[in-house]
Design an enzyme around this catalytic site. Sequence first.
Site, mmCIF file in Angstrom:
data_model
loop_
_atom_site.group_PDB
_atom_site.id
_atom_site.type_symbol
_atom_site.label_atom_id
_atom_site.label_comp_id
_atom_site.label_asym_id
_atom_site.label_seq_id
_atom_site.Cartn_x
_atom_site.Cartn_y
_atom_site.Cartn_z
ATOM 1 N N LYS A 246 35.648 26.087 -8.346
ATOM 2 C CA LYS A 246 34.454 25.283 -8.659
ATOM 3 C C LYS A 246 33.843 24.622 -7.422
ATOM 4 C CE LYS A 246 35.341 24.601 -13.536
ATOM 5 N NZ LYS A 246 35.313 23.676 -14.669
ATOM 6 N N ASP B 69 29.518 21.890 -17.297
ATOM 7 C CA ASP B 69 30.630 21.118 -17.868
ATOM 8 C C ASP B 69 30.110 19.742 -18.274
ATOM 9 O OD1 ASP B 69 32.618 23.051 -17.501
ATOM 10 O OD2 ASP B 69 33.063 22.370 -15.468
ATOM 11 N N ILE C 30 40.117 17.794 -23.587
ATOM 12 C CA ILE C 30 39.681 19.071 -23.007
ATOM 13 C C ILE C 30 40.674 20.198 -23.300
ATOM 14 C CG2 ILE C 30 38.347 18.029 -21.129
ATOM 15 C CD1 ILE C 30 40.568 19.053 -19.222
ATOM 16 N N GLY D 210 38.721 20.651 -27.414
ATOM 17 C CA GLY D 210 38.404 21.399 -26.201
ATOM 18 C C GLY D 210 37.584 22.656 -26.472
HETATM 19 P P1 ATR Z 1 41.715 20.007 -13.662
HETATM 20 O O1 ATR Z 1 40.890 20.569 -12.571
HETATM 21 O O2 ATR Z 1 41.750 20.862 -14.902
HETATM 22 O O3 ATR Z 1 41.383 18.582 -13.985
HETATM 23 P P2 ATR Z 1 43.950 19.251 -12.005
HETATM 24 O O4 ATR Z 1 43.008 18.937 -10.912
HETATM 25 O O5 ATR Z 1 45.202 19.971 -11.677
HETATM 26 O O6 ATR Z 1 43.233 20.095 -13.133
HETATM 27 O O7 ATR Z 1 44.300 17.890 -12.763
HETATM 28 C C1 ATR Z 1 45.275 17.813 -13.734
HETATM 29 C C2 ATR Z 1 45.358 16.389 -14.268
HETATM 30 O O8 ATR Z 1 46.429 16.331 -15.216
HETATM 31 C C3 ATR Z 1 45.665 15.345 -13.196
HETATM 32 O O9 ATR Z 1 45.051 14.130 -13.557
HETATM 33 C C4 ATR Z 1 47.197 15.246 -13.298
HETATM 34 O O10 ATR Z 1 47.738 14.036 -12.835
HETATM 35 P P3 ATR Z 1 48.175 13.884 -11.276
HETATM 36 O O11 ATR Z 1 46.903 13.606 -10.538
HETATM 37 O O12 ATR Z 1 49.113 12.743 -11.263
HETATM 38 O O13 ATR Z 1 48.819 15.179 -10.877
HETATM 39 C C5 ATR Z 1 47.379 15.349 -14.789
HETATM 40 N N1 ATR Z 1 48.743 15.760 -15.162
HETATM 41 C C6 ATR Z 1 49.270 16.991 -15.096
HETATM 42 N N2 ATR Z 1 50.561 16.990 -15.526
HETATM 43 C C7 ATR Z 1 50.837 15.689 -15.868
HETATM 44 C C8 ATR Z 1 52.010 15.008 -16.369
HETATM 45 N N3 ATR Z 1 53.149 15.680 -16.644
HETATM 46 N N4 ATR Z 1 51.927 13.679 -16.578
HETATM 47 C C9 ATR Z 1 50.782 12.993 -16.326
HETATM 48 N N5 ATR Z 1 49.640 13.585 -15.862
HETATM 49 C C10 ATR Z 1 49.676 14.907 -15.622
#
Ligand code: ATR
Length: 278
Positions: free
Chosen positions: A68, A104, A216, A239
């Site tokens: 993106k 989006d 989402i 979502g």
């Molecule tokens: P996207 O582009 O789809 O938003 P991303 O940039 O990988 O994907 O973001 C994933 C989100 O899910 C982040 O906010 C992540 O938190 P971190 O910034 O702390 O990594 C969150 N996330 C993923 N797994 C998680 C978990 N087990 N507990 C809490 N938050 C989680």
Amino acid sequence: MPILAGVIGSPVAHSLSPLIHTIWAHRAGIGGYYVPIEVPAPYDDYARAMDALKTIGFAGVNVTIPHKENALRYSDKSSDLASKVGSANMLTFTDNGSYADNSDVTGFENAMKNAAPDISAKGAGLVLGAGGASRAIIVALQRIGVENIFITNRTHKKAALLAERFGLEAAPWSKRRHAVEGADLVVNTTSLGMDGQPPLDLDGAQLKPGAVVADIVYTPVETPLLKLARDGGNPGVNGLTMLMHQAAPGFRAWFGGEAKVDDGLRAALVGELERRRP
Ligand code: ATR
């Protein structure tokens, strides 16, 4: 020549976008193909793939993770919305180059307005997560007119950075339950609640009466967060609804037909997800 369009990502095989566009094209009697195209993450790979698609006559593409930001960088022109979010999920090829946009944001806005027509009167919004998806949701909430937006994220630093960039309040992740209980509008942009991931741990949380809840995640279609909303009689936006709404501008731009988000399309997507279940 049939119209050509597609979705660029990695991984991309799971994308439901080809099915959505194929159904709309079929309904409108428009000849064309919308295909998934796997392209590795580095910008140079992305740029080469885009040059090739333009050369062979693609009308445009949707762009998903991890491209993106690449889409915005590659484009010759971009919408104010894409620049504000810092990423694009649509790239349209024109005679003068390429144009990046972000549906989006508008897709989320349309999904919310359909679920809760009084959405602009909502005072406090909470965004859970601070990844790529979160930025588009924040911009959408600001455009809708939500006055106070809170953000919370497991990694607080990322929430604090977005709070600073967009003028929000960052709340500690450990207080997420409390934050949910104070919000008129709650949006999960994390992967929590997705099949194979832990749920968003909000055990026993009470939503404000009438608070609108959006997630989402669409596998499962009803996440634990959306079940909490249904149990409390709160409006929910899943979502799949957001996915269908974000797809519509691309279809209209590239295939030139009507792109209706309705129960027939939703049923087809739910059926496809069920077919894919192990
Ligand atoms: P996207 O582009 O789809 O938003 P991303 O940039 O990988 O994907 O973001 C994933 C989100 O899910 C982040 O906010 C992540 O938190 P971190 O910034 O702390 O990594 C969150 N996330 C993923 N797994 C998680 C978990 N087990 N507990 C809490 N938050 C989680």
